[in-house]
Design a protein around this motif. Structure first.
Motif, PDB file in Angstrom:
ATOM      1  N   SER B 132      18.044  16.580  41.952  1.00 59.14           N
ATOM      2  CA  SER B 132      18.726  17.633  42.695  1.00 59.14           C
ATOM      3  C   SER B 132      19.915  17.057  43.445  1.00 59.14           C
ATOM      4  CB  SER B 132      17.781  18.276  43.695  1.00 59.14           C
ATOM      5  OG  SER B 132      16.604  18.671  43.048  1.00 59.14           O
ATOM      6  N   LYS B 133      20.896  17.886  43.642  1.00 61.29           N
ATOM      7  CA  LYS B 133      22.051  17.546  44.451  1.00 61.29           C
ATOM      8  C   LYS B 133      21.579  17.336  45.886  1.00 61.29           C
ATOM      9  CE  LYS B 133      26.745  19.044  43.873  1.00 61.29           C
ATOM     10  NZ  LYS B 133      27.585  20.149  43.414  1.00 61.29           N
ATOM     11  N   SER B 134      22.205  16.433  46.627  1.00 60.29           N
ATOM     12  CA  SER B 134      21.783  16.291  48.015  1.00 60.29           C
ATOM     13  C   SER B 134      22.966  16.360  48.970  1.00 60.29           C
ATOM     14  CB  SER B 134      20.989  15.005  48.204  1.00 60.29           C
ATOM     15  OG  SER B 134      21.849  13.906  48.210  1.00 60.29           O
ATOM     16  N   TYR B 135      22.668  16.779  50.185  1.00 61.63           N
ATOM     17  CA  TYR B 135      23.677  16.977  51.230  1.00 61.63           C
ATOM     18  C   TYR B 135      23.259  16.182  52.450  1.00 61.63           C
ATOM     19  CZ  TYR B 135      24.740  20.830  48.139  1.00 61.63           C
ATOM     20  OH  TYR B 135      25.060  21.566  47.037  1.00 61.63           O
ATOM     21  N   SER B 193      30.477  21.823  50.363  1.00 65.53           N
ATOM     22  CA  SER B 193      29.631  21.987  49.183  1.00 65.53           C
ATOM     23  C   SER B 193      30.419  22.709  48.107  1.00 65.53           C
ATOM     24  CB  SER B 193      28.383  22.800  49.545  1.00 65.53           C
ATOM     25  OG  SER B 193      27.766  23.269  48.358  1.00 65.53           O
ATOM     26  N   SER B 223      17.870  18.020  50.104  1.00 66.01           N
ATOM     27  CA  SER B 223      18.014  18.463  48.709  1.00 66.01           C
ATOM     28  C   SER B 223      16.975  19.526  48.433  1.00 66.01           C
ATOM     29  CB  SER B 223      17.865  17.276  47.751  1.00 66.01           C
ATOM     30  OG  SER B 223      16.701  16.543  48.037  1.00 66.01           O
TER      31      SER B 223
END
Lengths: 375, 375
Positions: B132-135, B193, B223
């Motif tokens: 998964s994409k993470s922030y 994002s 994420s």
């Protein structure tokens, strides 16, 4: 009644008296605190009819004015609401004024409450103890004897008399005894008195009073009638009813003969039993086993569903026969927590006979525990 | 599995993961903590199936050895019992060894426990979030946005979706919204994002995670999958399920027109309402009244059985018409507690229309409260 009072002092007194106020009671007046203003100052009274606490705020103390009195009088105010209001008021001083119909104005800064009070004439009167003989005990000693006995009172109302601590004065000794019929505690101190005394004080009362006693009290004055006891400390009067009946003779329960005596480090033993109890509690009975081995004792517990534990505690000294005995872990921990000094002596007379604990060379505090039969 | 580990580090990790362990659950395995030993260290996992916490203890940290690994492996141990045992063990190090039939030996000093464990193979698997994409968010900012929104979620399961906080990312903004249909909170921060996000995180999960977050974390990595969110901080992974459904559009609930705007000192207003609430709570509805007067506002409450209270709070500024409005004191206090800065602005559009609060010149946090109709 019309006064202006320093907020912190009012809060302190209200907090003290609030401890006695019943949360549930059929008598509405007992959900209130009584405020009584005399020339000397303000008396705040709280009661649940078993315990009554009177906390006093003097007009002046060490040349600082605490209360400005505009008029004398008295009023009863809902304890919970009044205590919350005064804690949250914005200014350092609070003005309290009783108007018509017991309506009470409470003012502080830009905040103004108008509370419905009750007529103080209906507040229960206290027994007069003025003509009773009084005795004095140092505060720290009083706290110690309470702590060392009150844990052993019964919490069950099956035999109400066992919910109290028996204070017996004879031969210049005060003997405090408590038992719930599974364990007992007996504390003896020297006590000068020309009369014999035999009273039973509710354990809950002693507990509450002990919590109230701050360390800046040097002595506590004690007096009583046949059914009331009064503890008098600085700015505080604590009344408790006494329990009626004959307290059992605990003396005859304490065994004199000894087949085994152990001496152990109190904390090591306490911690070992505390750990063994983690598993022992899982089987409800909270039973742990003590077994002497070479140079040490083994504390163990086995709860098949959960697991078992073995603790090794070094012996300081042992006299007599090997011993294996089971007992309730909580009773043992309660007793060990009140023992003074680093070491504890435990005296056994047999696997199914009560055993006795005392601090090293200290027979002023004797504690007895009944063992548990195990298969 | 066979390790020797520093007691304080094990206790710390167990305490963290223990927060997720359910006290009541039909699944016995969820009453346990999973211990998993890899070459890197020990992972302690606790879960109630909604929330899962993985706390990690590395083998070595800043050149200090924390764990000595003799063999790898995993085991599930009763969480309550295991955590109590390790807290009470006597030595600074603890040896944990899994034997046959998942029996686990826990040794420290002269204390030895043998606990029945469960096979870790039965412990629930976690969703993989690796792809998964993470922030990233700074820890203090994350704690702030949680605190400023989570209080407004619904505690009732009537509309389960309202027990969560809606996180919506669009136009480089993260908008966090919460409402229980009587009040709402909306917090907006800038957030880089390339994708739009719209998820609903259970309020309870955010609350728990916020309590776990120590200040020595600089950033938190976030994420998610469609039904799970993962917060990653130093030595800790916090998983929560997401709520499914469409969150209501809170934007359209916030009124834009304003007939009256007040500016007040936040703490003065908060304390005045807190005091008025002492009496307002007595009538269950906890309703207080706000009324503008000359240069100040009056906060008042009247409960005939108990009494009444009037509070005066100075106005810093006022624009528009006089206003008299009633509202739930708790809702107002909750909102005021999260406002940043010394002053708060309150905007009204009518006695029966929702009103809006925000910090002085700060529209990143908008809070709305529905008034209460009074006769």
């Amino acid at each position: 009644m019309n006064i202006t009072i320093k907020k912190d002092r009012l809060i302190h007194s209200v907090n003290e008296s609030l401890r006695a106020v019943a949360s549930k009671t059929p008598l509405p007046i007992l959900t209130t605190l009584k405020l009584f203003v005399s020339d000397q100052g303000l008396t705040v009274t709280g009661s649940d009819s078993d315990i009554t606490i009177e906390s006093f705020v003097p007009v002046e103390e060490e040349e600082n004015q605490i209360i400005e009195i505009n008029s004398l009088g008295e009023i009863c105010l809902n304890a919970r609401i009044f205590s919350e209001i005064i804690r949250k008021l914005p200014s350092d001083t609070i003005k309290i004024e009783v108007k018509d119909n017991f309506q009470t104005i409470i003012k502080s800064g830009k905040s103004e409450f108008k509370i419905n009070g009750l007529d103080a004439i209906n507040y229960p009167r206290l027994p007069s103890l003025e003509n009773s003989k009084s005795y004095q005990l140092p505060t720290d000693l009083l706290k110690t004897i309470i702590r060392q006995t009150v844990y052993a009172v019964s919490t069950s109302e099956t035999r109400p008399i066992l919910t109290g601590v028996n204070w017996r004065v004879e031969n210049e000794q005060l003997i405090c005894g408590a038992t719930d019929s599974h364990r007992l505690s007996k504390k003896t101190i020297s006590f000068e008195s020309s009369e014999n005394i035999n009273i039973i004080i509710p354990g809950k009362s002693l507990d509450e009073f002990s919590k109230l006693l701050s360390d800046d009290n040097e002595v506590v004055e004690i007096s009583f009638t046949p059914n009331q006891i009064l503890f008098k400390a600085k700015n505080i009067l604590f009344y408790s009813r006494l329990l009626e009946g004959n307290y059992p003779d605990i003396e005859r329960l304490i065994p004199i003969d000894r087949s085994t005596s152990l001496k152990l480090n109190t904390k090591d033993l306490l911690h070992a039993i505390d750990r063994a109890s983690i598993l022992a509690r899982e089987n409800r009975s909270n039973t742990v086993k003590l077994m002497t081995t070479v140079g040490s004792i083994e504390i163990s517990s086995n709860t098949p569903e959960v697991g078992d534990v073995v603790e090794d505690v070094q012996l300081v000294q042992m006299n007599g026969d090997e011993v294996t005995i089971s007992f309730n872990a909580k009773y043992m921990m309660d007793a060990l927590k009140t023992v003074e000094g680093d070491e504890v002596e435990i005296h056994f007379t047999g696997t199914m006979r009560p055993f006795v604990l005392n601090g090293e060379n200290d027979e002023t505090l004797i504690q007895l525990i009944l063992p548990v039969r195990t298969v």
